[in-house]
Design an enzyme around this catalytic site. Structure first.
Site, mmCIF file in Angstrom:
data_model
loop_
_atom_site.group_PDB
_atom_site.id
_atom_site.type_symbol
_atom_site.label_atom_id
_atom_site.label_comp_id
_atom_site.label_asym_id
_atom_site.label_seq_id
_atom_site.Cartn_x
_atom_site.Cartn_y
_atom_site.Cartn_z
ATOM 1 N N ARG A 179 0.828 -1.198 0.000
ATOM 2 C CA ARG A 179 0.000 0.000 0.000
ATOM 3 C C ARG A 179 0.874 1.264 0.000
ATOM 4 O O ARG A 179 2.032 1.232 0.381
ATOM 5 C CB ARG A 179 -0.899 0.012 1.235
ATOM 6 C CG ARG A 179 -2.005 -1.027 1.234
ATOM 7 C CD ARG A 179 -2.854 -0.947 2.499
ATOM 8 N NE ARG A 179 -2.046 -1.170 3.707
ATOM 9 C CZ ARG A 179 -1.596 -0.227 4.509
ATOM 10 N NH1 ARG A 179 -1.854 1.049 4.256
ATOM 11 N NH2 ARG A 179 -0.876 -0.520 5.573
ATOM 12 N N LYS B 188 -8.622 -2.446 0.941
ATOM 13 C CA LYS B 188 -8.541 -1.561 2.095
ATOM 14 C C LYS B 188 -9.398 -0.299 1.930
ATOM 15 O O LYS B 188 -9.745 0.349 2.923
ATOM 16 C CB LYS B 188 -7.082 -1.182 2.371
ATOM 17 C CG LYS B 188 -6.267 -2.349 2.937
ATOM 18 C CD LYS B 188 -6.899 -2.943 4.205
ATOM 19 C CE LYS B 188 -6.046 -4.046 4.799
ATOM 20 N NZ LYS B 188 -6.753 -4.733 5.924
ATOM 21 N N HIS C 154 -9.899 -4.615 12.601
ATOM 22 C CA HIS C 154 -8.841 -5.242 11.815
ATOM 23 C C HIS C 154 -8.410 -6.488 12.574
ATOM 24 O O HIS C 154 -7.511 -6.445 13.402
ATOM 25 C CB HIS C 154 -7.675 -4.264 11.633
ATOM 26 C CG HIS C 154 -6.598 -4.767 10.732
ATOM 27 N ND1 HIS C 154 -5.273 -4.438 10.896
ATOM 28 C CD2 HIS C 154 -6.649 -5.565 9.643
ATOM 29 C CE1 HIS C 154 -4.553 -5.018 9.957
ATOM 30 N NE2 HIS C 154 -5.373 -5.700 9.182
ATOM 31 N N SER D 22 0.593 -6.843 10.939
ATOM 32 C CA SER D 22 1.221 -7.780 10.020
ATOM 33 C C SER D 22 2.408 -8.481 10.683
ATOM 34 O O SER D 22 3.233 -7.839 11.340
ATOM 35 C CB SER D 22 1.692 -7.028 8.773
ATOM 36 O OG SER D 22 2.302 -7.899 7.861
ATOM 37 N N LYS E 291 -1.753 -13.394 13.027
ATOM 38 C CA LYS E 291 -3.212 -13.272 13.004
ATOM 39 C C LYS E 291 -3.855 -14.338 12.105
ATOM 40 O O LYS E 291 -4.789 -15.030 12.513
ATOM 41 C CB LYS E 291 -3.567 -11.856 12.531
ATOM 42 C CG LYS E 291 -5.022 -11.514 12.468
ATOM 43 C CD LYS E 291 -5.225 -9.994 12.449
ATOM 44 C CE LYS E 291 -4.391 -9.293 11.404
ATOM 45 N NZ LYS E 291 -4.889 -9.449 10.030
ATOM 46 N N THR E 292 -3.351 -14.457 10.883
ATOM 47 C CA THR E 292 -3.913 -15.436 9.946
ATOM 48 C C THR E 292 -3.568 -16.852 10.367
ATOM 49 O O THR E 292 -4.411 -17.752 10.362
ATOM 50 C CB THR E 292 -3.397 -15.160 8.518
ATOM 51 O OG1 THR E 292 -3.813 -13.852 8.114
ATOM 52 C CG2 THR E 292 -3.936 -16.172 7.540
ATOM 53 N N ASP F 230 -9.190 -11.216 8.377
ATOM 54 C CA ASP F 230 -8.623 -9.864 8.383
ATOM 55 C C ASP F 230 -9.554 -8.742 8.825
ATOM 56 O O ASP F 230 -9.110 -7.833 9.508
ATOM 57 C CB ASP F 230 -8.092 -9.539 6.985
ATOM 58 C CG ASP F 230 -7.126 -8.367 6.978
ATOM 59 O OD1 ASP F 230 -6.288 -8.286 7.901
ATOM 60 O OD2 ASP F 230 -7.193 -7.540 6.066
ATOM 61 N N ARG G 29 1.991 -12.290 -1.820
ATOM 62 C CA ARG G 29 0.644 -12.572 -1.312
ATOM 63 C C ARG G 29 -0.108 -13.560 -2.207
ATOM 64 O O ARG G 29 0.223 -13.739 -3.369
ATOM 65 C CB ARG G 29 -0.181 -11.270 -1.281
ATOM 66 C CG ARG G 29 0.347 -10.197 -0.360
ATOM 67 C CD ARG G 29 -0.296 -10.269 0.982
ATOM 68 N NE ARG G 29 0.119 -9.196 1.880
ATOM 69 C CZ ARG G 29 -0.441 -8.960 3.061
ATOM 70 N NH1 ARG G 29 -1.456 -9.712 3.462
ATOM 71 N NH2 ARG G 29 -0.007 -7.987 3.832
#
Length: 536
Positions: free
Chosen positions: A61, A201, A220, A238, A242-243, A257, A322
Site C-alpha cells: 500500500r 482496504k 482489523h 502484520s 493473526k492469519t 482480516d 501474497r
C-alpha cells in the site's frame, strides 16, 4: 459503450460518468477473467493453475498517497492528524480526468458486497482496467448470487485505473499515485498503482467510517468459532500470526482480516483471504499453502521458476508476496461469515525486544489501553549492521484504515467487552530469552497450547502473578508448557539487562499513549505500564 455479462444495466457505469468507455464486462467469472488477463499480458499461469501477477514498483500500500475529501460532512468526523485532506474541487477534477481517461478503454466491473450482516452490508461496485484486479477483488469481497445481480444497485464505488498518472499540482496530491476517498458520495479513486490491496482496504476504510455511527465496531482482526459457538477474535498487525493462529482445524474460520461487531454478533466484511506467502510451506501452513495450487487463486509478486512453479522462499521482488483466494478454499471456513458475540479477544504482538510474556490476562481497561496502543515490533534492517528492534505502534491495530479518532473505536470496544463479559488476553508471538539477535522466537507449540487453554477457559483457572512492568496478570504454570518461558526475565541470562530493556519498552508505551490520555477515563490511564524511578 458495449456491455457484456450479468448486471443491472439500468444502473450501469454510465451513472458515474464512464459512458464513453469501450467494452465493459460485468461480473465475469474466474475462467473468463483468466483468459483476459493472460491474453492481455497482465498475468501468467502457474504450474498448478493459479494466476500470478506482478504489481511493479508498488508492492504494498501507499499510505502517504491516501486522501479523504474534506467537506461539511467529514470535517468534524475525521481524525485529520492521521488522514490527509483533499478538497472537493480537487476530487471533482480528478474524477473528471479519470472519466476522460477511460474513453474507448476496456473495463471490468464486479458487483460485490462488503459485510456479511445484511443490516450492515455495503453493496460495492469495483471498476478496473485490469482483468486480474477484477478477479482479485471478486475473491476478496462477498459474491452475491448471480440472480440478484440484475437488481444490484451499488452504495459504494471504486474506480481503479493504474495507468492513470496523477498530477500533484492539478489534484493537490503528493505523487503520480493517489487513493482519493470521497466518503460523503461513497466513491474511491485509485490511480498510479498496480497493487490490488488498495481496493480491499478502501472498502475497509469506508466501513470504518460508516459503521461506528450505527454502534457497530469495525475491526482489523481475524475470527474463528468453536463447536460450542465460542467465538474468538484476533487483533494483530502484520507478522504477528493473526492469519496463522486463527486457521485452527478444530475451529471454523469466520475470516482472516476484517470484521464487524454489532448487536447480532460478529460478521466478516469479506468473502476471501489475502495471505502472505513469503516462506510459505505445506508443513507450517498446510491450508493456506493448498490454496496456492488452486484454479482461481491470485498470486502477487511471487517468483516462478522456468516451469511455472512458485518459489515462496524468494523475496527478491518483495517480502510482501501474497495470495488472494475465496474463503471457501479453506476447508473449515464459515459459509455464512457470521458468528455469535465473542467470548475471547486475543491481542497479538510480536515483541522483538524479548520483554513480553507469551500470554497475559487483561482487564477491560488494560484491553482498551493495548488496543489503542496497537504495539508490535519490527526487526530492523541490516544496511548499516543495525540489529536493534524497532517498536511499532499502530492504534486499533490498523491506524492506516481508521478515518475516525481512535478513542471512538476504543470506547465502542470497551462497551462491547463489558456488555458481553469478554475475556481478553495479550499474546506475544515474538522473542524470548533476549531481544532479536540474541533470543529465540517464541515456540509456536507453546503459543498454540496457551491459546487453546485460553479459548477453552481452562487458563483462567491457573495461578497468576502480576507483571512488575505492565501490571497485567501472567499465569505461573500450565501443563505442557515450560514454566520458565512464562517468566520472560528468567529466560534472560542477565536479569538486569532484561529490566533495562523492559523499562525502555515501558517508556515507549508511555510516550506513545500521551496523545490518547485526554480521550480516555482515569481507569484506562491507570492501566498504563509503570516506569520505575531512576535510582539516586
Amino acid at each position: 459503450m458495449e456491455a457484456f455479462g450479468v448486471s443491472n444495466l439500468q444502473n450501469g457505469i454510465e451513472t458515474i460518468g464512464l459512458n464513453k468507455a469501450g467494452r465493459v464486462h460485468y461480473n465475469l467469472l474466474p475462467a473468463a477473467l483468466y483468459e483476459f488477463a493472460i491474453r492481455k499480458g497482465e498475468a501468467v499461469l502457474t504450474a498448478d493453475g493459479a494466476l500470478c501477477a506482478d504489481t511493479g514498483q508498488h508492492t504494498g500500500r501507499s499510505p502517504k498517497d491516501k486522501f479523504i475529501v474534506r467537506d461539511e460532512n467529514t470535517d468534524g468526523q475525521i481524525w485529520w492528524d492521521n488522514n490527509k485532506p483533499m478538497s472537493k474541487e480537487h476530487f471533482a477534477l480528478l474524477l473528471q480526468d479519470m472519466q476522460e481517461h477511460v474513453v474507448g478503454k476496456e473495463l471490468f466491473v464486479q458487483d460485490l458486497i462488503g459485510g456479511a450482516d445484511k443490516a450492515n452490508a455495503l453493496p460495492t461496485r469495483v471498476i478496473t482496467e485490469l482483468a486480474w484486479h477484477s478477479l482479485f477483488i471478486r475473491n476478496l469481497l462477498i459474491r452475491p448470487d448471480r440472480a440478484s445481480l440484475e437488481n444490484f444497485v451499488p452504495d459504494f464505488t471504486i474506480i481503479d485505473l493504474p495507468s492513470f498518472k496523477a498530477d500533484p499540482a492539478r489534484y493537490g496530491c503528493r505523487t503520480e499515485t493517489v487513493i482519493a476517498c470521497d466518503l460523503t458520495n461513497r466513491i474511491v479513486l485509485i490511480a498510479g498503482t498496480y497493487y490490488a490491496g488498495e481496493m480491499k482496504k478502501s472498502v475497509f476504510t469506508a466501513l470504518n467510517y460508516l459503521l461506528p455511527a450505527k454502534k457497530v465496531m469495525p475491526m482489523h482482526c481475524s475470527a474463528n468459532v468453536g463447536p460450542d459457538g465460542d467465538t474468538a477474535i484476533f487483533f494483530g498487525l502484520s507478522g504477528t500470526g493473526k492469519t496463522t493462529l486463527s486457521a485452527d482445524p478444530t475451529r471454523t474460520l469466520i475470516g482472516d482480516d476484517e470484521h464487524g461487531w454489532g448487536e447480532n454478533g460478529i460478521f466478516n466484511f469479506e468473502g476471501g483471504c489475502y495471505a502472505k506467502t513469503i516462506r510459505l510451506s505445506a508443513e507450517a501452513e498446510p491450508e493456506i499453502y493448498a490454496t496456492t495450487k488452486r484454479f482461481g487463486t491470485v498470486l502477487e509478486n511471487v517468483v516462478l521458476d522456468v516451469d511455472g512453479v512458485p518459489d515462496f522462499n524468494d523475496g527478491s521482488k518483495t517480502e510482501n508476496t501474497r495470495c488472494a483466494y475465496p474463503l471457501d478454499f479453506i476447508p473449515n471456513a464459515s459459509d455464512t461469515g457470521l458468528a455469535p458475540h465473542p467470548k475471547t479477544i486475543i491481542m497479538l504482538t510480536a515483541d522483538a525486544f524479548g520483554v513480553m510474556p507469551p500470554i497475559a490476562k487483561l482487564t477491560p481497561e488494560q484491553a482498551m489501553y493495548h488496543f489503542l496502543s496497537g504495539y508490535t515490533a519490527k526487526v530492523a534492517g541490516t544496511e548499516r549492521g543495525v540489529t536493534e528492534p524497532e517498536a511499532t505502534f499502530s492504534t486499533c491495530f490498523g491506524a492506516p484504515f481508521m478515518p475516525r479518532h481512535p478513542a471512538e473505536y476504543g470506547n465502542l470496544l470497551k462497551e462491547l467487552i463489558a456488555s458481553h463479559g469478554v475475556d481478553c488476553w495479550l499474546v506475544n508471538t515474538g522473542w524470548t530469552g533476549g531481544a532479536y539477535g540474541v533470543g529465540n522466537r517464541m515456540p509456536i507449540k507453546a503459543t498454540r497450547a496457551l491459546l487453546t487453554a485460553a479459548l477453552s477457559g481452562e487458563l483462567k483457572k491457573a495461578d497468576f502473578r502480576t507483571d512488575a512492568n505492565f501490571g497485567f496478570k501472567v499465569p505461573v504454570a500450565m501443563e505442557g508448557v515450560d514454566t520458565k518461558i512464562l517468566d520472560p526475565r528468567s529466560t534472560w541470562s542477565d536479569g538486569q539487562a532484561y529490566d533495562a530493556q523492559a523499562q525502555k519498552l515501558v517508556g515507549m508505551f508511555i510516550a506513545n499513549f500521551e496523545k490518547f490520555e485526554a480521550h480516555v477515563d482515569s481507569n484506562v490511564r491507570n492501566a498504563a505500564p509503570v516506569l520505575a524511578m531512576a535510582a539516586e
